[in-house]
Design a protein around this motif. Structure first.
Motif, short mmCIF file in Angstrom:
data_model
loop_
_atom_site.label_atom_id
_atom_site.label_comp_id
_atom_site.label_asym_id
_atom_site.label_seq_id
_atom_site.Cartn_x
_atom_site.Cartn_y
_atom_site.Cartn_z
N LEU A 259 0.82 -1.22 0.00
CA LEU A 259 0.00 0.00 0.00
C LEU A 259 0.85 1.27 0.00
CD1 LEU A 259 -2.79 -0.86 2.65
CD2 LEU A 259 -2.82 -1.24 0.17
N ARG A 260 2.06 1.16 0.53
CA ARG A 260 2.85 2.37 0.76
C ARG A 260 3.66 2.81 -0.46
NH1 ARG A 260 4.11 4.06 6.11
NH2 ARG A 260 6.24 4.72 5.72
N LYS A 261 3.82 4.11 -0.60
CA LYS A 261 4.78 4.64 -1.56
C LYS A 261 6.16 4.57 -0.90
CE LYS A 261 1.87 7.98 -3.98
NZ LYS A 261 1.56 9.41 -4.13
N PRO A 262 7.24 4.52 -1.70
CA PRO A 262 8.57 4.54 -1.07
C PRO A 262 8.68 5.78 -0.16
CG PRO A 262 8.75 4.22 -3.45
CD PRO A 262 7.30 4.50 -3.16
N ALA A 263 9.20 5.58 1.05
CA ALA A 263 9.25 6.68 2.02
C ALA A 263 10.40 7.62 1.68
CB ALA A 263 9.41 6.11 3.42
N LEU A 264 10.09 8.86 1.36
CA LEU A 264 11.13 9.86 1.09
C LEU A 264 11.30 10.73 2.33
CD1 LEU A 264 9.88 11.00 -2.45
CD2 LEU A 264 11.63 9.28 -1.92
#
Lengths: 433, 94
Positions: free
Chosen positions: A175-180
């Motif tokens: 579900l998550r986008k890569p954490a920036l």
């Protein structure tokens, strides 16, 4: 048939924070079988807040909770302080509306509150297991079917990821986008105990009144962020929130703990905490990326709520997360209740969650404030303007040995054409939020 | 109160329960990666430092489990899990 006889929960909630407990309370209240897994020794053991919750948006979702909720003080006095290195300028806001019931916001300590909220959820019938870390998801044909915790296979129709800002559960479910790093800030704070009477005197508080004080400028060495003090019943929550990218900047290179030490040594702050006793030091990451950084909120057999879904927001004057967490937990529960009626836990059925959030204050706020992070992450706001305003005040108030300069030229000296032009630009920026 | 409290002493106020294994590891071969230096600045518990060989090392005591180092450095440099259930920091106030 034998498989169906195995224990199958309506929902497994990962994490006993605001989102998870609000979901558990709502689900159990509707008679569903809910298991909450918490990795800490007790709910709240891993949870940190800066210090305040705004109740208005979520009051009606939990009508029975607020009367007895262990909140600290209602916030009756708001202050924003612009800090230059050697001086500061404070704006204070008091108002009858802040002193009228129902109060809009309260200081809060999560150790106390989460434990209590968990008890309310258990009273409704939710099952809570502490000291249990979820290690993995059970995924069959792309559908989430349960979790693995301590080597045990636990199955449910729906898993609700409420495991906080780092949400490894939402990540495993894709579900998550890569954490920036640019989308996150870190908050670190101390709880400083003070004699109740002294605290009330120092902060000008009557009865259960509380104060919220925010600090900008030199408190973060000009980096994107700010300091805060919230008054609890007999302690202060004092800390700093600063963007992770800003903290990694080399100029000035300053370590996070040193910022906090310097903040406490400021004369404006030192007198407020004098003779206080620090009893805890905590830290937590805050998702500040808003709508743009948000991943998916649901999938087959899974929902994400609270910080795990990125539902926290910094719009300068207010930094909010807990109301979004409780509201998203509530709507996640409503979605699961509907899904159970239709016995359909597919992503299509669970998409009702996003619809509910879209029609509520939650995603409406996130849409309205989607530009706020980029707008506020503007270095002059944290260095140049606090200095400028403080310097103007210094000159306005100064009475030299000789004659005093006229007021207009005193201000005009600072208002060069380029200064006024840059203020116009700031004004334009601010129109986005 | 106005004199600075030592960071170790401050961390000593918190309740920690030791895990069998520490939950953060600097990945092998990445110890001298300059990007790891970010962790030294961002860690609120001051756990990261550079040793005499110029390698970034992490102290295993006092982790607040905030995840800031993971976000600053990324999982290319750090192996980062939560501690086992019932271990690690246990906030009483939060």
């Amino acid at each position: 048939m034998a498989e169906e006889a195995a224990e199958q929960f309506d929902a497994i909630i990962v994490g006993a924070g605001m989102a998870g407990l609000a979901a558990a309370y709502t689900l159990a209240g509707a008679g569903l079988e809910v298991l909450v897994l918490e990795r800490g020794d007790y709910p709240g053991a891993k949870n940190v807040t800066g210090g305040r919750i705004y109740v208005n948006p979520i009051r009606e979702m939990f009508p029975d909770l607020w009367k007895k909720a262990p909140l600290e003080r209602y916030i009756a006095h708001e202050e924003v302080c612009l800090m230059d290195r050697e001086r500061s300028v404070t704006v204070r806001y008091d108002g009858l509306e802040l002193n009228a019931e129902p109060y809009q916001s309260y200081s809060i300590l999560r150790g106390k509150f989460d434990k209590w909220l968990a008890k309310q959820a258990e009273r409704k019938g939710a099952m809570l297991v502490n000291k249990s870390r979820v290690d993995d998801l059970i995924i069959d044909n792309g559908k989430v079917k349960g979790v693995m915790a301590g080597g045990e296979e636990l199955r449910a129709n729906v898993v609700i990821a409420c495991d906080g800002v780092l949400s490894f559960v939402a990540q495993k479910a894709g579900l998550r986008k890569p954490a920036l790093s640019k989308n996150f800030a870190v908050g670190f704070k101390e709880i400083i105990e003070l004699d109740r009477g002294i605290l009330e005197d120092r902060f000008n508080l009557e009865g259960s009144e509380g104060a919220a004080r925010l600090f900008m400028g030199d408190v973060t060495a000009g980096k994107f962020g700010g300091g805060f003090i919230y008054t609890n019943q007999d302690s202060l929550s004092l800390g700093i929130v600063v963007g992770i990218d800003a903290l990694t900047e080399e100029s000035p290179a300053i370590k996070a703990p040193e910022l906090l030490d310097k903040f406490k040594q400021r004369p404006e702050i030192a007198r407020l905490i004098k003779d206080g006793t620090t009893v805890e030091y905590s830290a937590h990451v805050i998702p500040e990326g808003g709508l743009k950084a948000m991943g998916k909120l649901y999938g087959d057999g899974i929902l994400a709520a609270g910080d795990a879904a990125g539902l926290s927001m910094n719009i300068g004057v207010t930094v909010r997360g807990m109301e979004y967490a409780m509201a998203s937990g509530y709507y996640a529960a409503k979605t699961v209740i509907q899904a159970k009626e239709k016995n359909d836990y597919s992503a299509a059925a669970l998409s009702a969650y996003e619809t509910l959030l879209n029609h509520s204050f939650v995603l409406t706020d996130f849409k309205n404030f989607q530009e706020s992070l980029e707008t506020l992450e503007y270095p002059p706001l944290f260095k140049h303007y606090p200095e400028l305003i403080a310097n103007i005040m210094k000159d306005l108030y100064a009475v030299p040995a000789g004659p005093k300069a006229r007021l207009f030229p005193t201000i005009k000296k600072y208002m060069t054409i380029s200064e006024i032009w840059s203020m116009v630009q700031v004004g334009r920026r601010m129109m986005k939020i | 109160m106005s004199e600075v409290m030592n960071l170790r002493a401050k961390l000593g106020l918190d309740v920690f329960k030791e895990d069998k294994q520490f939950h953060i590891k600097i990945k092998a071969g990445k110890e001298t990666d300059t990007r790891l230096k970010k962790a030294i600045l961002v860690c609120p518990a001051g756990l990261y430092s550079v040793n005499e060989n110029g390698e970034v090392v992490i102290s295993e005591d006092g982790c607040l489990e905030c995840g800031t180092c993971l976000l600053a450095c990324g999982d290319e440099l750090l192996e980062w899990h939560y501690p086992s259930g019932g271990t690690g920091v246990q906030f009483r106030f939060g």
